[in-house]
Design an enzyme around this catalytic site. Structure first.
Site, short mmCIF file in Angstrom:
data_model
loop_
_atom_site.label_atom_id
_atom_site.label_comp_id
_atom_site.label_asym_id
_atom_site.label_seq_id
_atom_site.Cartn_x
_atom_site.Cartn_y
_atom_site.Cartn_z
N CYS A 230 -6.49 37.20 -4.89
CA CYS A 230 -7.76 36.92 -5.48
C CYS A 230 -8.80 38.15 -5.09
O CYS A 230 -8.87 39.24 -5.48
CB CYS A 230 -8.03 35.62 -5.66
SG CYS A 230 -9.24 35.37 -7.09
N GLU B 255 -2.70 31.43 -7.77
CA GLU B 255 -3.43 31.14 -6.59
C GLU B 255 -3.77 29.46 -6.51
O GLU B 255 -4.06 29.14 -7.58
CB GLU B 255 -4.70 31.71 -6.48
CG GLU B 255 -5.64 31.42 -5.05
CD GLU B 255 -6.88 32.13 -5.00
OE1 GLU B 255 -7.47 32.61 -5.96
OE2 GLU B 255 -7.71 32.33 -3.83
N LYS C 225 -5.16 35.15 3.30
CA LYS C 225 -6.00 35.91 2.50
C LYS C 225 -7.21 36.39 3.41
O LYS C 225 -7.70 35.52 4.30
CB LYS C 225 -6.91 34.87 1.44
CG LYS C 225 -7.80 35.46 0.65
CD LYS C 225 -8.35 34.39 -0.49
CE LYS C 225 -9.05 35.04 -1.47
NZ LYS C 225 -9.46 33.84 -2.55
#
Lengths: 327, 327
Positions: free
Chosen positions: B154, B44, B117
């Protein structure tokens, strides 16, 4: 309700004799209570052998109504010991409608706090779709004087949706009465991996939801024409951080465990997963499969825009080509 | 598409120098390709330090448009090496709209296969809600010549819904570019538990969905006024049975792993979880909380009957009493 509850998991073998099984299980509940347990979880269908190894219509005779012998005896015990019991029964609801049911039994004798198994397996040795009508009362959390119980049953443990919905209803502990074991042909090659996966996915439910998880299995080998099942035991309790705080072996055992319910609040503050759920984008969860959305022409109105907008261009193109090739 | 794909996870430390970080990461991709990797996953936001340790509007300057320097250089590399790369970028979509974005880059130079995300954390040391507008294109699976990629990022890894929706779109491998580590005050007491939970929940996504999972973290200590973060590495790959088939340590590493994609079919036949999902009863997943349904008067029409019928009698009664007490 106190911030702490002492729970007990009754891990037992089951014989051919229903009366012996019930008496033994209730005796174990008494012993657990004498050790301070306030909430006791029994294994799945503890009154009998795991009869789903074969499909035999005569075995519907094992089912009982609610109230019935098991739930009434359990309620009497709960009243006398002032405890809460999660009892698993093969329920006869009506002629031709049988469920795999868990009942949260408290001292007040109310037998209406049911959960009827929602996910029904059907695999070699586990022919449950023959016996059990899938539950139709959804996922529930039942308050008791000791803890808010989220009853779920065995095959449910593989479904994150079941854990999530039960936790969102306010359950403090997800309880899985279970009957899982090895087929003789699997144990050597896959045994360790299957047991690890079974524990891993249930630990993940504790982590994702910040709740306790208790899984209660039976033990022992139960024969069948195809070799039977060796039920692997290993009942366990997980705290809201995902840590296994107690675990049984592969024999009969009464696992008594203190659960500090204030950990739920602490854990959800430290890992605030529930805060950030994208409830606007989860509509597709109610679909069977989203990979053929462009082909199927199914009504997509139930799915959220945020979730349906991200269709894969290349995938759609491939799908169209596949559709063309068929026409 | 072959039944097997060789993937590589690039686990790296990130310095203050963006140019050095990008050159180092692309060099590692070349090395991975020279070792046979066909699909390479970068961590990331690998171009910079993990800048979300503080809230500083000047740091929006780190963002780039797509196409931009990182994605264009990655596309050129993908073309030259004939591989697929999952690149993570701090995306400037418009003035005031920045995303934490992953781009599936293939040899054809198409940079439209994005994932933005969806779940954005905000916790001490991880002030992401300041920087990242939550994604609005939902959960996606992008086909490449080598594998169908399910990009996630994540914090998404804590959400079973994200894994499920991405798998239902046809992803063969869920990929989590990640930046996770220990705060100095946490490592001693909670370090091992946090790392175990992080791996456990991602293994559970492989199990629940019968897919591969690859999680790629950065390493090294990155300072801040409050002590910084020690990124814990331990990038890993899980097969569809939930088994960890490769795992890095806590230093820089290129993890090259063969993934036999035919395992997805085998696993889903052996553990047919997708067959038995109760899609009729999952409507409540789009709700924030179901424990106060009787009090809130919220419109429940979106939730499925099977899921809403099982309301806890005692809970409802308590809730009514609480409501009465307030009036």
């Amino acid at each position: 309700m106190s911030d702490s509850v002492k729970i007990a998991l009754i891990q037992r073998a089951c014989s051919d004799d229903v009366g012996v099984n019930i008496a033994g299980a209730l005796g174990a509940v008494e012993e657990a209570a004498s050790r301070g347990a306030q909430f006791v979880v029994l294994p799945e269908l503890f009154a009998s052998r795991y009869f789903c190894q074969t499909e035999d219509a005569a075995l519907f005779d094992l089912a009982e109504s609610i109230p019935g012998p098991i739930t009434s005896a359990t309620a009497e015990l709960a009243r006398r010991l002032d405890i809460t019991i999660l009892a698993s029964v093969f329920e006869k609801r009506a002629a031709g409608i049988y469920h795999n049911t868990a009942c949260v039994v408290t001292a007040d004798g109310d037998l209406s706090r049911l959960y009827r198994k929602m996910h029904i397996p059907d695999d070699p040795g586990y022919y449950e779709k023959f016996y059990f009508t899938p539950g139709d009362i959804g996922f529930v959390a039942h308050q008791s004087p000791h803890v808010t119980v989220g009853p779920l049953i065995c095959w449910d443990q593989w479904y994150p949706e079941a854990a999530r919905l039960t936790a969102l209803r306010g359950a403090q502990i997800l309880c899985y009465p279970t009957a899982i074991g090895w087929l003789p042909e699997d144990k050597q090659e896959l045994g360790e991996e299957q047991l690890a996966a079974w524990q891993t996915i249930q630990r993940s439910h504790a982590i994702a939801n910040g709740v306790f998880v208790a899984s209660v299995n039976r033990v022992g080998h139960e024969p069948s024409a195809s070799g039977g099942i060796e039920f692997w035991g290993h009942s366990f309790v997980v705290d809201p951080s995902g840590r296994v705080i107690a675990e049984a072996g592969s024999g009969e055992e009464i696992l008594v465990v203190d659960c500090d319910l204030s950990m739920i609040e602490t854990q959800r503050r430290g890992w605030p997963f529930l805060r950030d759920r994208r409830t606007d984008a989860y509509g597709g969860i109610t679909e069977r499969w989203l990979g053929d959305a462009d082909r199927s022409g199914a009504d997509r109105s139930g799915a959220d825009r945020a979730d349906t907008a991200g269709v894969d261009d290349i995938g759609a193109s491939d799908a169209n080509q596949a559709a063309d090739a068929k026409s």
